[in-house]
Design an enzyme around this catalytic site. Structure first.
Site, PDB file in Angstrom:
ATOM      1  N   GLU A 110      -7.811  -4.695  -0.446  1.00 38.89           N
ATOM      2  CA  GLU A 110      -8.344  -5.416  -1.597  1.00 38.89           C
ATOM      3  C   GLU A 110      -8.158  -6.926  -1.490  1.00 38.89           C
ATOM      4  O   GLU A 110      -8.893  -7.692  -2.115  1.00 38.89           O
ATOM      5  CB  GLU A 110      -7.718  -4.872  -2.881  1.00 38.89           C
ATOM      6  N   HIS A 127       0.846  -1.183   0.000  1.00 40.58           N
ATOM      7  CA  HIS A 127       0.000   0.000   0.000  1.00 40.58           C
ATOM      8  C   HIS A 127       0.884   1.236   0.000  1.00 40.58           C
ATOM      9  O   HIS A 127       1.976   1.230   0.570  1.00 40.58           O
ATOM     10  CB  HIS A 127      -0.920   0.004   1.227  1.00 40.58           C
TER      11      HIS A 127
END
Length: 397
Positions: free
Chosen positions: A332, A272
Protein backbone atom coordinates in the site's frame (compact mmCIF):
# COMPACT_ATOMS: atom_id res chain seq x y z
CA UNK A 1 -17.32 -39.99 30.55
CA UNK A 2 -15.43 -39.77 33.83
CA UNK A 3 -17.41 -40.55 37.04
CA UNK A 4 -19.29 -37.60 38.63
CA UNK A 5 -18.69 -35.33 35.61
CA UNK A 6 -21.42 -33.77 33.51
CA UNK A 7 -21.37 -33.90 29.72
CA UNK A 8 -20.85 -30.12 29.69
CA UNK A 9 -17.71 -30.50 31.81
CA UNK A 10 -16.36 -33.18 29.49
CA UNK A 11 -17.04 -31.00 26.44
CA UNK A 12 -15.31 -28.12 28.21
CA UNK A 13 -12.23 -30.27 28.80
CA UNK A 14 -12.16 -31.28 25.14
CA UNK A 15 -12.45 -27.67 23.95
CA UNK A 16 -9.76 -26.48 26.35
CA UNK A 17 -7.36 -29.10 25.06
CA UNK A 18 -7.88 -28.14 21.41
CA UNK A 19 -5.33 -25.71 19.99
CA UNK A 20 -6.53 -22.13 19.44
CA UNK A 21 -5.26 -20.13 16.46
CA UNK A 22 -6.59 -16.62 16.88
CA UNK A 23 -7.10 -15.07 13.47
CA UNK A 24 -6.41 -18.55 11.96
CA UNK A 25 -2.73 -17.62 11.80
CA UNK A 26 -0.64 -20.57 10.72
CA UNK A 27 -3.71 -22.70 9.95
CA UNK A 28 -3.69 -24.21 6.45
CA UNK A 29 -7.26 -24.23 5.12
CA UNK A 30 -6.73 -25.11 1.45
CA UNK A 31 -4.32 -26.35 -1.16
CA UNK A 32 -3.96 -23.96 -4.09
CA UNK A 33 -2.12 -23.63 -7.37
CA UNK A 34 -2.79 -19.90 -7.54
CA UNK A 35 -0.26 -18.13 -5.33
CA UNK A 36 2.24 -18.56 -2.53
CA UNK A 37 3.35 -15.90 -0.06
CA UNK A 38 6.79 -16.53 1.46
CA UNK A 39 6.93 -14.04 4.30
CA UNK A 40 10.41 -14.98 5.48
CA UNK A 41 12.12 -14.51 2.12
CA UNK A 42 9.82 -11.76 0.86
CA UNK A 43 8.66 -13.64 -2.20
CA UNK A 44 5.27 -13.81 -3.92
CA UNK A 45 4.65 -16.52 -6.52
CA UNK A 46 1.67 -16.21 -8.86
CA UNK A 47 0.82 -19.55 -10.51
CA UNK A 48 4.50 -20.47 -10.75
CA UNK A 49 5.82 -17.00 -11.63
CA UNK A 50 7.77 -14.74 -9.27
CA UNK A 51 5.85 -11.46 -9.08
CA UNK A 52 8.98 -9.37 -9.54
CA UNK A 53 9.69 -11.16 -12.82
CA UNK A 54 6.06 -11.35 -13.94
CA UNK A 55 5.20 -7.69 -13.33
CA UNK A 56 8.65 -6.15 -13.10
CA UNK A 57 8.96 -4.80 -16.63
CA UNK A 58 5.37 -3.67 -17.17
CA UNK A 59 4.85 -5.92 -20.20
CA UNK A 60 2.29 -8.33 -18.67
CA UNK A 61 -1.28 -7.04 -18.87
CA UNK A 62 -4.29 -7.56 -16.64
CA UNK A 63 -5.75 -9.83 -19.31
CA UNK A 64 -2.53 -11.89 -19.20
CA UNK A 65 -2.74 -12.45 -15.46
CA UNK A 66 -6.42 -13.37 -15.76
CA UNK A 67 -5.40 -16.03 -18.28
CA UNK A 68 -2.66 -17.21 -15.93
CA UNK A 69 -4.91 -17.48 -12.87
CA UNK A 70 -8.02 -18.76 -14.64
CA UNK A 71 -6.30 -21.08 -17.10
CA UNK A 72 -3.03 -22.06 -15.43
CA UNK A 73 -0.65 -20.52 -18.00
CA UNK A 74 0.04 -17.16 -19.59
CA UNK A 75 -2.26 -16.88 -22.60
CA UNK A 76 -1.19 -17.01 -26.22
CA UNK A 77 -1.75 -13.94 -28.38
CA UNK A 78 -5.09 -15.35 -29.57
CA UNK A 79 -6.16 -16.26 -26.04
CA UNK A 80 -5.21 -12.79 -24.81
CA UNK A 81 -7.39 -11.17 -27.46
CA UNK A 82 -10.30 -13.44 -26.55
CA UNK A 83 -9.94 -12.50 -22.89
CA UNK A 84 -9.67 -8.83 -23.77
CA UNK A 85 -12.89 -9.08 -25.75
CA UNK A 86 -14.76 -10.95 -23.02
CA UNK A 87 -13.69 -8.50 -20.30
CA UNK A 88 -14.54 -5.56 -22.56
CA UNK A 89 -18.00 -7.04 -23.12
CA UNK A 90 -18.38 -7.23 -19.34
CA UNK A 91 -17.58 -3.51 -19.10
CA UNK A 92 -20.12 -2.64 -21.80
CA UNK A 93 -22.88 -4.77 -20.25
CA UNK A 94 -22.21 -3.24 -16.83
CA UNK A 95 -22.45 0.28 -18.26
CA UNK A 96 -25.87 -0.60 -19.69
CA UNK A 97 -26.96 -1.50 -16.14
CA UNK A 98 -26.06 1.84 -14.57
CA UNK A 99 -29.56 3.30 -14.81
CA UNK A 100 -31.00 0.19 -13.15
CA UNK A 101 -28.75 0.18 -10.08
CA UNK A 102 -31.02 2.37 -7.97
CA UNK A 103 -28.97 4.46 -5.56
CA UNK A 104 -26.03 2.02 -5.46
CA UNK A 105 -23.58 4.46 -7.02
CA UNK A 106 -24.80 7.29 -4.80
CA UNK A 107 -23.04 5.78 -1.78
CA UNK A 108 -20.43 8.08 -0.23
CA UNK A 109 -17.85 5.30 0.05
CA UNK A 110 -16.61 3.70 -3.16
CA UNK A 111 -16.48 0.22 -1.67
CA UNK A 112 -20.08 0.51 -0.47
CA UNK A 113 -21.05 1.53 -4.01
CA UNK A 114 -19.07 -1.30 -5.57
CA UNK A 115 -20.58 -3.88 -3.24
CA UNK A 116 -24.14 -2.71 -3.98
CA UNK A 117 -23.58 -2.46 -7.73
CA UNK A 118 -21.98 -5.89 -8.10
CA UNK A 119 -24.95 -7.41 -6.25
CA UNK A 120 -27.11 -6.41 -9.23
CA UNK A 121 -25.16 -8.60 -11.66
CA UNK A 122 -26.92 -11.63 -13.04
CA UNK A 123 -24.24 -13.89 -14.47
CA UNK A 124 -21.13 -15.12 -12.71
CA UNK A 125 -18.61 -15.57 -15.53
CA UNK A 126 -15.18 -14.31 -14.38
CA UNK A 127 -14.63 -12.02 -17.39
CA UNK A 128 -18.06 -10.44 -16.94
CA UNK A 129 -17.43 -9.79 -13.23
CA UNK A 130 -13.96 -8.36 -13.86
CA UNK A 131 -15.25 -6.00 -16.54
CA UNK A 132 -18.21 -4.92 -14.43
CA UNK A 133 -16.10 -4.03 -11.40
CA UNK A 134 -13.94 -1.72 -13.53
CA UNK A 135 -17.01 -0.01 -14.99
CA UNK A 136 -18.80 0.37 -11.66
CA UNK A 137 -15.71 1.74 -9.87
CA UNK A 138 -15.03 4.32 -12.58
CA UNK A 139 -18.70 5.34 -12.83
CA UNK A 140 -18.95 5.82 -9.07
CA UNK A 141 -15.85 8.04 -9.05
CA UNK A 142 -17.19 10.19 -11.88
CA UNK A 143 -20.56 10.63 -10.18
CA UNK A 144 -18.89 11.41 -6.86
CA UNK A 145 -17.04 14.23 -8.65
CA UNK A 146 -20.28 15.55 -10.15
CA UNK A 147 -19.45 14.27 -13.63
CA UNK A 148 -21.29 11.89 -15.95
CA UNK A 149 -19.97 8.34 -16.27
CA UNK A 150 -17.89 7.64 -19.38
CA UNK A 151 -18.97 4.75 -21.60
CA UNK A 152 -16.42 1.96 -22.08
CA UNK A 153 -14.41 1.58 -25.27
CA UNK A 154 -14.33 -2.16 -26.02
CA UNK A 155 -11.40 -1.68 -28.38
CA UNK A 156 -9.11 -0.90 -25.43
CA UNK A 157 -7.57 -3.26 -22.91
CA UNK A 158 -8.90 -2.91 -19.37
CA UNK A 159 -6.08 -0.77 -17.95
CA UNK A 160 -6.33 1.90 -20.65
CA UNK A 161 -10.12 1.91 -20.60
CA UNK A 162 -10.32 2.07 -16.81
CA UNK A 163 -8.10 5.17 -16.67
CA UNK A 164 -10.13 6.71 -19.49
CA UNK A 165 -13.48 5.97 -17.77
CA UNK A 166 -12.26 7.16 -14.36
CA UNK A 167 -10.50 10.36 -15.48
CA UNK A 168 -12.54 11.30 -18.54
CA UNK A 169 -9.38 11.53 -20.61
CA UNK A 170 -7.42 8.99 -22.63
CA UNK A 171 -4.44 7.30 -20.99
CA UNK A 172 -0.99 7.28 -22.52
CA UNK A 173 0.56 3.91 -23.28
CA UNK A 174 3.00 4.45 -20.41
CA UNK A 175 0.16 5.11 -17.97
CA UNK A 176 -1.82 2.07 -19.12
CA UNK A 177 1.30 -0.10 -18.87
CA UNK A 178 1.98 0.91 -15.28
CA UNK A 179 -1.65 0.44 -14.25
CA UNK A 180 -1.32 -3.05 -15.72
CA UNK A 181 1.75 -3.50 -13.53
CA UNK A 182 -0.31 -2.59 -10.48
CA UNK A 183 -3.29 -4.79 -11.41
CA UNK A 184 -1.02 -7.79 -12.06
CA UNK A 185 0.88 -7.22 -8.82
CA UNK A 186 -2.25 -7.21 -6.63
CA UNK A 187 -4.19 -9.86 -8.57
CA UNK A 188 -3.73 -12.56 -5.92
CA UNK A 189 -1.98 -12.91 -2.59
CA UNK A 190 -2.46 -16.21 -0.83
CA UNK A 191 -5.33 -16.78 1.59
CA UNK A 192 -5.93 -13.12 2.44
CA UNK A 193 -9.12 -12.01 4.17
CA UNK A 194 -11.15 -11.14 1.08
CA UNK A 195 -10.10 -14.29 -0.77
CA UNK A 196 -10.97 -16.42 2.26
CA UNK A 197 -14.35 -14.69 2.47
CA UNK A 198 -15.00 -15.55 -1.18
CA UNK A 199 -14.01 -19.18 -0.62
CA UNK A 200 -16.18 -19.53 2.49
CA UNK A 201 -19.25 -18.28 0.61
CA UNK A 202 -18.42 -20.50 -2.37
CA UNK A 203 -18.05 -23.53 -0.09
CA UNK A 204 -21.71 -23.20 0.90
CA UNK A 205 -22.74 -23.81 -2.70
CA UNK A 206 -23.66 -20.17 -3.23
CA UNK A 207 -23.11 -18.29 -6.50
CA UNK A 208 -20.05 -16.36 -7.68
CA UNK A 209 -21.70 -12.94 -7.34
CA UNK A 210 -22.43 -13.57 -3.66
CA UNK A 211 -18.84 -14.67 -3.12
CA UNK A 212 -17.43 -11.56 -4.82
CA UNK A 213 -19.77 -9.28 -2.84
CA UNK A 214 -18.46 -10.88 0.36
CA UNK A 215 -14.88 -10.37 -0.83
CA UNK A 216 -15.55 -6.69 -1.52
CA UNK A 217 -16.94 -6.30 1.99
CA UNK A 218 -13.76 -7.80 3.44
CA UNK A 219 -11.50 -5.68 1.23
CA UNK A 220 -13.24 -2.54 2.47
CA UNK A 221 -11.78 -3.02 5.94
CA UNK A 222 -8.85 -0.73 6.81
CA UNK A 223 -6.80 -3.71 8.03
CA UNK A 224 -6.99 -5.27 4.58
CA UNK A 225 -7.30 -2.89 1.63
CA UNK A 226 -8.05 0.52 3.04
CA UNK A 227 -4.62 2.04 3.69
CA UNK A 228 -3.39 3.53 0.36
CA UNK A 229 -5.36 6.76 0.80
CA UNK A 230 -4.02 7.41 4.32
CA UNK A 231 -0.47 6.79 3.02
CA UNK A 232 -0.95 9.71 0.66
CA UNK A 233 -2.31 11.81 3.53
CA UNK A 234 0.90 11.06 5.44
CA UNK A 235 3.11 12.04 2.49
CA UNK A 236 1.13 15.26 2.06
CA UNK A 237 1.55 16.16 5.72
CA UNK A 238 5.30 15.54 5.68
CA UNK A 239 5.79 17.22 2.31
CA UNK A 240 4.08 20.44 3.38
CA UNK A 241 7.08 21.36 5.50
CA UNK A 242 9.28 21.16 2.40
CA UNK A 243 7.13 23.39 0.24
CA UNK A 244 5.37 22.46 -2.98
CA UNK A 245 6.86 19.33 -4.55
CA UNK A 246 10.00 19.34 -2.47
CA UNK A 247 11.75 16.64 -0.49
CA UNK A 248 11.38 16.83 3.30
CA UNK A 249 13.99 18.93 5.11
CA UNK A 250 16.62 17.12 7.12
CA UNK A 251 14.88 15.41 10.02
CA UNK A 252 11.42 16.50 8.86
CA UNK A 253 10.14 13.02 8.11
CA UNK A 254 11.74 11.64 11.26
CA UNK A 255 10.09 14.27 13.49
CA UNK A 256 6.66 13.70 11.96
CA UNK A 257 6.90 9.93 12.33
CA UNK A 258 8.16 10.13 15.91
CA UNK A 259 5.25 12.40 16.79
CA UNK A 260 2.78 9.92 15.28
CA UNK A 261 4.32 7.03 17.19
CA UNK A 262 4.32 9.00 20.43
CA UNK A 263 0.61 9.66 19.93
CA UNK A 264 0.00 5.92 19.57
CA UNK A 265 -0.90 6.08 15.88
CA UNK A 266 0.13 3.60 13.18
CA UNK A 267 2.45 4.52 10.34
CA UNK A 268 0.35 3.66 7.33
CA UNK A 269 1.86 1.50 4.61
CA UNK A 270 4.42 -0.05 6.97
CA UNK A 271 4.33 -3.63 8.24
CA UNK A 272 2.49 -6.73 7.07
CA UNK A 273 0.85 -9.72 8.73
CA UNK A 274 2.93 -12.19 6.70
CA UNK A 275 6.09 -10.49 5.44
CA UNK A 276 9.07 -10.21 7.78
CA UNK A 277 11.04 -8.36 5.12
CA UNK A 278 10.09 -5.72 2.57
CA UNK A 279 6.96 -6.59 0.62
CA UNK A 280 8.14 -7.65 -2.88
CA UNK A 281 5.13 -5.88 -4.38
CA UNK A 282 6.43 -2.59 -2.99
CA UNK A 283 9.59 -3.06 -5.06
CA UNK A 284 7.58 -3.74 -8.24
CA UNK A 285 5.44 -0.63 -7.77
CA UNK A 286 8.43 1.53 -6.86
CA UNK A 287 10.02 0.62 -10.21
CA UNK A 288 6.74 1.38 -11.99
CA UNK A 289 6.77 4.89 -10.53
CA UNK A 290 10.38 5.29 -11.64
CA UNK A 291 9.39 4.45 -15.21
CA UNK A 292 6.53 6.95 -15.09
CA UNK A 293 8.83 9.62 -13.70
CA UNK A 294 11.22 9.06 -16.60
CA UNK A 295 8.43 9.62 -19.13
CA UNK A 296 6.82 12.60 -17.40
CA UNK A 297 9.20 13.69 -14.64
CA UNK A 298 8.14 16.72 -12.60
CA UNK A 299 5.86 16.09 -9.67
CA UNK A 300 6.02 12.32 -10.14
CA UNK A 301 9.76 12.28 -9.56
CA UNK A 302 9.46 14.62 -6.58
CA UNK A 303 6.72 12.49 -4.99
CA UNK A 304 8.82 9.36 -5.45
CA UNK A 305 11.80 11.03 -3.74
CA UNK A 306 9.55 12.08 -0.86
CA UNK A 307 8.12 8.57 -0.53
CA UNK A 308 11.57 7.03 -0.41
CA UNK A 309 12.72 9.46 2.26
CA UNK A 310 9.63 8.76 4.36
CA UNK A 311 10.04 5.00 3.94
CA UNK A 312 13.65 5.19 5.19
CA UNK A 313 12.68 7.34 8.16
CA UNK A 314 9.71 5.15 9.06
CA UNK A 315 11.70 1.96 8.81
CA UNK A 316 14.44 3.33 11.08
CA UNK A 317 11.97 4.63 13.67
CA UNK A 318 10.01 1.38 13.74
CA UNK A 319 13.18 -0.71 13.96
CA UNK A 320 14.31 1.28 16.99
CA UNK A 321 10.91 0.94 18.64
CA UNK A 322 10.30 -2.72 17.71
CA UNK A 323 13.72 -4.35 17.19
CA UNK A 324 12.22 -7.86 17.36
CA UNK A 325 9.34 -7.17 14.94
CA UNK A 326 10.38 -6.13 11.41
CA UNK A 327 8.03 -3.48 9.98
CA UNK A 328 8.93 -2.69 6.38
CA UNK A 329 7.05 -1.07 3.50
CA UNK A 330 4.04 -3.03 2.26
CA UNK A 331 2.20 -2.91 -1.06
CA UNK A 332 0.00 0.00 0.00
CA UNK A 333 2.94 2.36 0.53
CA UNK A 334 3.85 2.63 -3.15
CA UNK A 335 0.30 1.90 -4.32
CA UNK A 336 -0.61 5.35 -3.05
CA UNK A 337 2.21 7.02 -4.96
CA UNK A 338 1.58 5.11 -8.19
CA UNK A 339 -2.20 5.57 -8.34
CA UNK A 340 -1.78 9.25 -7.51
CA UNK A 341 0.76 9.58 -10.33
CA UNK A 342 -1.80 8.00 -12.66
CA UNK A 343 -4.28 10.73 -11.81
CA UNK A 344 -6.73 8.65 -9.79
CA UNK A 345 -8.34 10.28 -6.73
CA UNK A 346 -7.49 8.66 -3.42
CA UNK A 347 -11.18 7.84 -2.85
CA UNK A 348 -10.81 5.43 -5.79
CA UNK A 349 -7.72 3.62 -4.46
CA UNK A 350 -9.52 0.77 -2.68
CA UNK A 351 -12.01 0.19 -5.53
CA UNK A 352 -9.03 0.05 -7.90
CA UNK A 353 -7.50 -2.60 -5.65
CA UNK A 354 -10.72 -4.60 -6.24
CA UNK A 355 -10.36 -4.11 -10.01
CA UNK A 356 -7.10 -6.07 -9.80
CA UNK A 357 -7.89 -8.54 -7.01
CA UNK A 358 -11.08 -9.78 -8.71
CA UNK A 359 -8.83 -11.87 -10.96
CA UNK A 360 -7.70 -13.85 -7.93
CA UNK A 361 -11.15 -13.97 -6.34
CA UNK A 362 -12.65 -15.58 -9.44
CA UNK A 363 -9.81 -18.10 -9.63
CA UNK A 364 -10.26 -19.07 -5.97
CA UNK A 365 -14.02 -19.36 -6.43
CA UNK A 366 -13.43 -21.90 -9.20
CA UNK A 367 -10.80 -23.74 -7.17
CA UNK A 368 -13.08 -23.95 -4.12
CA UNK A 369 -15.94 -25.28 -6.23
CA UNK A 370 -13.68 -28.11 -7.34
CA UNK A 371 -12.95 -28.93 -3.68
CA UNK A 372 -16.68 -29.13 -2.98
CA UNK A 373 -16.42 -29.12 0.81
CA UNK A 374 -18.09 -26.71 3.23
CA UNK A 375 -15.64 -24.58 5.21
CA UNK A 376 -16.79 -24.96 8.82
CA UNK A 377 -14.17 -24.22 11.51
CA UNK A 378 -14.82 -24.81 15.19
CA UNK A 379 -15.00 -22.33 18.03
CA UNK A 380 -14.39 -22.59 21.76
CA UNK A 381 -17.29 -21.64 24.02
CA UNK A 382 -16.12 -19.59 27.02
CA UNK A 383 -19.50 -18.53 28.41
CA UNK A 384 -21.15 -19.98 31.48
CA UNK A 385 -23.64 -22.85 31.74
CA UNK A 386 -26.87 -22.27 33.67
CA UNK A 387 -27.74 -25.18 35.97
CA UNK A 388 -30.82 -27.29 35.23
CA UNK A 389 -33.48 -26.76 37.89
CA UNK A 390 -36.40 -29.17 38.34
CA UNK A 391 -39.88 -27.70 38.87
CA UNK A 392 -42.36 -29.32 41.29
CA UNK A 393 -44.06 -30.89 38.23
CA UNK A 394 -40.79 -32.49 37.17
CA UNK A 395 -40.18 -30.13 34.25
CA UNK A 396 -37.23 -27.82 33.64
CA UNK A 397 -36.95 -24.05 33.90
Amino acid sequence: MMPNMSSAEVIGMKDTAAPLASGLEGVVVAETRLSEVDGERGRLTLAGHDVEELAGDGEVTFEDVCGLLWGGALPSAAEREALRGAIAEGRVRAFALLDRLGDALAARDGMDALRAAVAHLGGGAPAAIAGAIATFAAAWSRRAAGEAPVAPDPALRLSADYLRMARGAAASEAEARELDTYLVTVSDHGMNASTFAARVVTSTGSDAISAVVAAIGALKGPLHGGAPGPVLDMLDAIGEAAGEGGAPPAGGAERWIQAELAAGRRIMGMGHRIYRVRDPRAAVLERAIERLARTAGGVRGARLALARAVERAAEAALRARHPDRPLRANVEFYTAVLLDALGLPRSLFSPTFAVGRVAGWCAHIDEQRRVGRLIRPSSRYIGGVRPRVDTPQGGLI
